[in-house]
Design a protein around this motif. Structure first.
Motif, short mmCIF file in Angstrom:
data_model
loop_
_atom_site.label_atom_id
_atom_site.label_comp_id
_atom_site.label_asym_id
_atom_site.label_seq_id
_atom_site.Cartn_x
_atom_site.Cartn_y
_atom_site.Cartn_z
N ASP A 8 54.76 39.97 34.42
CA ASP A 8 54.80 40.90 33.30
C ASP A 8 53.63 41.86 33.31
N LYS A 9 52.54 41.48 33.94
CA LYS A 9 51.36 42.34 34.03
C LYS A 9 51.14 42.71 35.48
N ALA A 10 51.23 44.01 35.78
CA ALA A 10 51.04 44.46 37.15
C ALA A 10 49.66 44.07 37.63
N GLY A 11 49.60 43.62 38.88
CA GLY A 11 48.32 43.30 39.48
C GLY A 11 47.84 41.89 39.15
N ALA A 12 48.71 41.02 38.57
CA ALA A 12 48.29 39.68 38.23
C ALA A 12 47.96 38.90 39.49
N ILE A 13 46.80 38.24 39.49
CA ILE A 13 46.37 37.42 40.61
C ILE A 13 46.33 35.98 40.12
N ALA A 14 46.93 35.06 40.89
CA ALA A 14 46.98 33.68 40.45
C ALA A 14 46.87 32.76 41.66
N LEU A 15 46.58 31.48 41.38
CA LEU A 15 46.53 30.48 42.43
C LEU A 15 47.93 30.21 42.96
N SER A 22 40.88 24.39 39.48
CA SER A 22 39.56 23.79 39.30
C SER A 22 38.65 24.86 38.73
N GLY A 23 37.49 24.46 38.27
CA GLY A 23 36.56 25.42 37.69
C GLY A 23 36.17 26.49 38.68
N ALA A 24 35.88 26.08 39.92
CA ALA A 24 35.45 27.05 40.94
C ALA A 24 36.58 28.00 41.31
N LEU A 25 37.80 27.44 41.47
CA LEU A 25 38.93 28.29 41.86
C LEU A 25 39.33 29.23 40.72
N ASP A 26 39.27 28.72 39.49
CA ASP A 26 39.59 29.58 38.36
C ASP A 26 38.62 30.75 38.26
N ARG A 27 37.34 30.48 38.55
CA ARG A 27 36.35 31.56 38.54
C ARG A 27 36.67 32.59 39.61
N LEU A 28 37.10 32.13 40.80
CA LEU A 28 37.44 33.05 41.88
C LEU A 28 38.68 33.86 41.55
N VAL A 29 39.62 33.26 40.82
CA VAL A 29 40.81 34.00 40.39
C VAL A 29 40.40 35.16 39.49
N GLU A 30 39.49 34.90 38.55
CA GLU A 30 39.02 35.96 37.67
C GLU A 30 38.27 37.04 38.45
N THR A 31 37.47 36.62 39.44
CA THR A 31 36.75 37.59 40.27
C THR A 31 37.73 38.45 41.06
N ALA A 32 38.76 37.80 41.62
CA ALA A 32 39.76 38.54 42.39
C ALA A 32 40.52 39.51 41.51
N ARG A 33 40.81 39.12 40.27
CA ARG A 33 41.51 40.01 39.33
C ARG A 33 40.64 41.22 39.01
N THR A 34 39.32 41.00 38.89
CA THR A 34 38.41 42.11 38.61
C THR A 34 38.42 43.11 39.76
N TYR A 35 38.35 42.59 41.00
CA TYR A 35 38.39 43.48 42.16
C TYR A 35 39.73 44.21 42.25
N ALA A 36 40.83 43.50 41.98
CA ALA A 36 42.15 44.13 42.05
C ALA A 36 42.28 45.26 41.04
N ALA A 37 41.66 45.07 39.87
CA ALA A 37 41.72 46.10 38.83
C ALA A 37 40.97 47.36 39.23
N GLN A 38 40.03 47.21 40.20
CA GLN A 38 39.24 48.35 40.64
C GLN A 38 39.80 49.00 41.91
N ALA A 39 41.01 48.58 42.31
CA ALA A 39 41.60 49.13 43.52
C ALA A 39 42.01 50.59 43.36
N ALA A 40 42.20 51.01 42.13
CA ALA A 40 42.55 52.41 41.84
C ALA A 40 41.78 52.83 40.61
#
Length: 346
Positions: A8-15, A22-40
């Motif tokens: 439903d949300k373009a650019g959604a990044i998930a495991l 896990s805590g570490a992977l969830d943090r990386l998902v948020e980091t990846a979403r931040t980078y994806a949002a800056q792709a344009a």
């Protein structure tokens, strides 16, 4: 057709579904979403979101589903954009091509692939180009005498100092309006920075993260303080007491105090139009036509049209990948400076 939550949300990044969280992977998902949002750029993402919303609404009205992608449906959609049956105005070829790019991007973010080479898309688009293509409508270039008249209309309060620096720096740097307002005083001053400035004896060096990537723009000092973009910039920073964060910020209602909020790029467009009107540029035309002739892009076109130097220097300043793109910005130039007829011996 309602979209699944993960689409439903373009650019959604998930495991991946098979990987436990896990805590570490969830943090990386948020980091990846931040980078994806800056792709344009933010403006591009907003435009793509509007493209998808319009297409989804069109699908609902025609009883079709936007997912999965259907080249046949996209071809019909483009035909309706070019020759609408209802009261909506027909879109230009460039707008239809941009709309198609927006749909392609949205499908990619949702895990699908749109084949733009499919005959149902490519042949319809080729026909639209052949029948409806027109030369691009270009904004008027601001010439040297124009920019001087425009800055002369500005008051000498803090807001006037800021707007004078915006116009002169945008003109001399050949900057896009988004590049003007994205500047910070130093590198990494703010998360939303798009570049920074360094003022030296001979001028100002701008380091920009522009739409074509990182580039440096040198803005030399002018022949007089009244027309010097670097002097105007120094005056604004000094009296606004800005030594950190965004270079161009809002001012208080009375125009006497600098605030912290960064200016929106629409301010540049409004400033150009207002000062053009106040300076009486193209005053022989009706007000509506004058307003339509000029925009923030007129600053870039003005530099390209007025700088009497080798074309490659203008190309570098504007950040163009090709000389042909630079020539599109040149509203006046000697097209026959190089005479290949005589050079060929005729």
């Amino acid at each position: 057709m309602s979209l699944p939550p993960e689409q439903d949300k373009a650019g959604a990044i998930a495991l991946p579904a098979e990987v436990p969280g896990s805590g570490a992977l969830d943090r990386l998902v948020e980091t990846a979403r931040t980078y994806a949002a800056q792709a344009a750029s933010e403006n591009t993402l907003k435009a793509y979101a509007k493209d998808w919303a319009h297409f989804a609404r069109w699908c609902r009205m025609t009883g079709a589903d936007p997912l999965p992608p259907s080249p046949e449906l996209i071809g019909l959609y483009m035909a309706d954009l070019a020759a609408p049956a209802g009261p909506s105005p027909a879109l230009s070829v460039s707008s239809i091509e941009r709309r198609l790019s927006g749909l392609s991007w949205n499908y990619t973010q949702r895990g699908f692939s749109l084949d733009r080479r499919d005959r149902h898309i490519s042949s319809v688009l080729a026909g639209i180009r052949r029948k409806h293509a027109r030369p691009p409508v270009q904004k008027e270039a601001i010439l040297p005498e124009d920019i001087l008249a425009m800055v002369a209309t500005l008051p000498h309060d803090l807001r006037g100092l800021r707007d004078r620096a915006i116009l002169l720096l945008g003109y001399a740097g050949g900057l896009r309006r988004s590049e003007i307002v994205c500047l910070d005083v130093h590198k990494d001053d703010t998360p939303d920075s798009g570049g920074w400035i360094e003022i030296v004896e001979k001028g100002a060096l701008l380091v920009l993260n522009a739409k074509t990537g990182w580039r440096e723009v040198e803005v030399g000092r002018g022949s007089s303080e009244q027309s010097c973009p670097v002097h105007a910039l120094e005056q604004w920073l000094h009296f606004a007491r800005i030594d950190f964060g965004p270079v161009f910020v809002r001012t208080s209602r009375d125009g006497k105090r600098a605030l912290e909020a960064r200016l929106n790029d629409r301010h540049v467009a409004r400033l150009v139009k207002k000062t053009v009107m106040d300076a009486g540029i193209r005053g022989e035309l009706p007000e509506r036509e004058r307003l339509a002739l000029f925009s923030g892009h007129s600053l870039r076109a003005g530099l390209a049209s007025s700088a009497e130097v080798d074309e490659r220097y203008v190309q570098k300043q504007l950040g163009h990948a090709s000389a042909e793109m630079t020539r599109r910005y040149q509203r006046r130039r000697d097209r026959f400076r190089v005479n290949l007829t005589k050079a060929a011996g005729l």
